[in-house]
Design an enzyme around this catalytic site. Structure first.
Site, PDB file in Angstrom:
ATOM      1  N   CYS A   1       0.859  -1.172   0.000  1.00  0.00           N
ATOM      2  CA  CYS A   1       0.000   0.000   0.000  1.00  0.00           C
ATOM      3  C   CYS A   1       0.900   1.227   0.000  1.00  0.00           C
ATOM      4  O   CYS A   1       2.038   1.150  -0.460  1.00  0.00           O
ATOM      5  CB  CYS A   1      -0.942  -0.011   1.205  1.00  0.00           C
ATOM      6  SG  CYS A   1      -0.104  -0.054   2.795  1.00  0.00           S
ATOM      7  N   MET A   2       0.455   2.356   0.519  1.00  0.00           N
ATOM      8  CA  MET A   2       1.253   3.572   0.450  1.00  0.00           C
ATOM      9  C   MET A   2       2.433   3.571   1.415  1.00  0.00           C
ATOM     10  O   MET A   2       3.379   4.326   1.239  1.00  0.00           O
ATOM     11  CB  MET A   2       0.374   4.794   0.718  1.00  0.00           C
ATOM     12  CG  MET A   2      -0.606   5.078  -0.405  1.00  0.00           C
ATOM     13  SD  MET A   2      -1.522   6.594  -0.132  1.00  0.00           S
ATOM     14  CE  MET A   2      -2.463   6.690  -1.651  1.00  0.00           C
TER      15      MET A   2
END
Length: 472
Positions: free
Chosen positions: A26-27
């Site tokens: 994810c980020m």
């Protein structure tokens, strides 16, 4: 390539390629599904300079890295190319014991639910954020009389920015199906059915219903931008596909199985699932908004103070579909506006730590985590600093409570998905341009940042403090 050695160490410390089922990111986190988590050396991984924290949630072994996560991910995939081919494939069923009792069943179900939401939402978060910022910039240009909202360039760019929200059921159908193991194309077609012009036309008509059998009619709603119905369709599709394949000869499955699935699930959604879930999700969002409207100062303060705790325990994910639905249906969100304040308050705290500390590694982490928080990504700050220094966490909660109280009192809303500092255009009113809402954005965010920064610098941190992960 400067993270090559770190990536290789991570591969080795999680148990090597043979212990890895899947890897996505994810980020801020590498999200492994491991065959045996006991083989992973968590203590050694957390000692790596590149690592902020190791988390175990939603059936994943998550290594929090921060802004550099995509670089490390790319190197791992380059080292282990087989993972690239199966990175979206659901992991094989584990042999772990089945949950017993209500509490374990509830926790297991919640982890599964959050896992689906995370995997479904994460691929589109960046586009949602960029779209919201783009719409804000357009509104600002129109407000400044630089651009006309009747011009062709405005129409085209504004339509591009709206596309992700309008076609959300299609895109989420695809990503959710990939996560759950159902047919992504079939589920995406079902999402397209929900927003087909014929369905939208009925939803916008005076009667808003369509006759099916005799006098029996079903009410049709506008599902553009809806979130939960299509995720339920992806979940149901996983089981329906298995049943369909059992009763249809293999030689004609490729032709008939998808269309049968589409017809059955479309009717189930239209008749039962979509109306109920849409009403419930809208009711929940409206309930929170009404609560904040009833006493915005107290509600904003409570939300601002406790939202970081929701993030730590992964309880914030159910709010994201509600925010997206709120933006798609109402064009604005109170919840997302208050969340924006918490990121700025967190940035104030970690920057205060970075400025005050004499420890080079902590200083570097503070500055990089602060920049991330200004971009709306608070996890490096939470896991790298706030959870290690409890007083910093408390000062952050106070700062965010003050900012949230101001925002609630000034009735702050957001018109896009991205907040914090980088998302300032999202607070510009698309219809009225820069107005009192933008003033509320500036005041509330400044209050949160300054309060958290000053409190942390004066009372929350000094270099003599022992981080919680080093306590005996």
């Amino acid at each position: 390539m400067k993270y090559t050695e770190d990536a290789k160490k991570i591969i080795s410390l999680v148990g090597g390629e043979e212990n890895i089922n899947t890897l996505i990111h994810c980020m801020t986190r590498l999200r492994f599904t491991l065959k045996d988590e006991a083989k992973a050396d968590t203590a050694a991984i957390e000692k790596l300079d590149i690592t902020i924290k190791v988390m175990k949630a939603q059936g994943q072994y998550q290594i929090v890295i921060g802004n550099r996560v995509s670089d490390v991910y790319d190197i791992i995939i380059n080292e282990l190319p087989n993972l690239a081919e199966s990175k979206e494939t659901p992991p094989e069923p584990s042999e772990e014991p089945k949950p017993k009792g209500f509490a374990q069943h509830f926790r297991h179900g919640y982890d599964e639910f959050i896992g689906v939401l995370t995997a479904s939402m994460m691929p589109i978060i960046g586009v949602l954020a960029g779209s919201g910022i783009t719409k804000g910039i357009l509104a600002g240009l129109v407000s400044a009389h630089v651009l006309s909202d009747k011009s062709g360039i405005f129409l085209l760019i504004n339509t591009m920015a709206d596309t992700i929200f309008y076609f959300l059921p299609v895109i989420l159908g695809f990503t959710a199906a990939k996560k759950l193991g159902s047919d992504p194309i079939a589920i995406a077609v079902i999402g397209a059915f929900l927003i087909h012009p014929n369905i939208i036309g009925i939803a916008q008509a005076k009667t808003q219903e369509i006759g099916l059998f005799g006098d029996y009619a079903v009410k049709i709603m506008n599902y553009s931008g809806s979130v939960f119905p299509i995720i339920v369709a992806a979940w149901l599709g996983k089981y329906l596909e298995k049943y369909i394949k059992k009763i249809i000869p293999e030689m004609i499955q490729g032709i008939f199985a998808p269309i049968i699935e589409i017809i059955i699930l479309s009717f189930i959604l239209l008749l039962a699932v979509a109306p109920v879930i849409t009403v419930l999700s809208k009711g929940l969002a409206d309930g929170i908004s009404i609560l904040l409207s009833f006493n915005g100062i107290i509600g904003g303060a409570i939300y601002g103070a406790f939202y970081p705790i929701l993030v730590v325990f992964g309880l914030h994910w159910p709010l994201i579909p509600i925010v997206i639905n709120d933006l798609a249906v109402n064009g604005q969100s109170v919840i997302c506006a208050l969340t924006s304040i918490t990121a700025v308050g967190i940035a104030g705290s970690v920057l205060a730590v970075a400025i005050k500390t004499k420890k080079k590694k902590l200083e570097a982490l503070g500055y990089s985590a602060g920049v991330s928080a200004f971009c709306g990504i608070a996890e490096p700050s939470l896991y790298g600093i706030l959870l290690k220094y409890k007083k910093v966490f408390y000062m952050t909660m106070i700062g965010n409570a003050l900012g949230g109280a101001v925002a609630g009192g000034m009735h702050l809303v957001i018109y896009g998905f991205t907040g914090s500092l980088i998302g300032f255009p999202s607070f510009i009113n698309p219809k009225a341009g820069i107005d009192s809402n933008f003033t509320a954005y500036i005041v509330s965010h400044l209050v949160a940042f300054i309060a958290a920064f000053v409190l942390t610098y004066l009372f929350g941190f000094n270099d003599k403090m022992v981080p919680s992960d080093k306590e005996a």
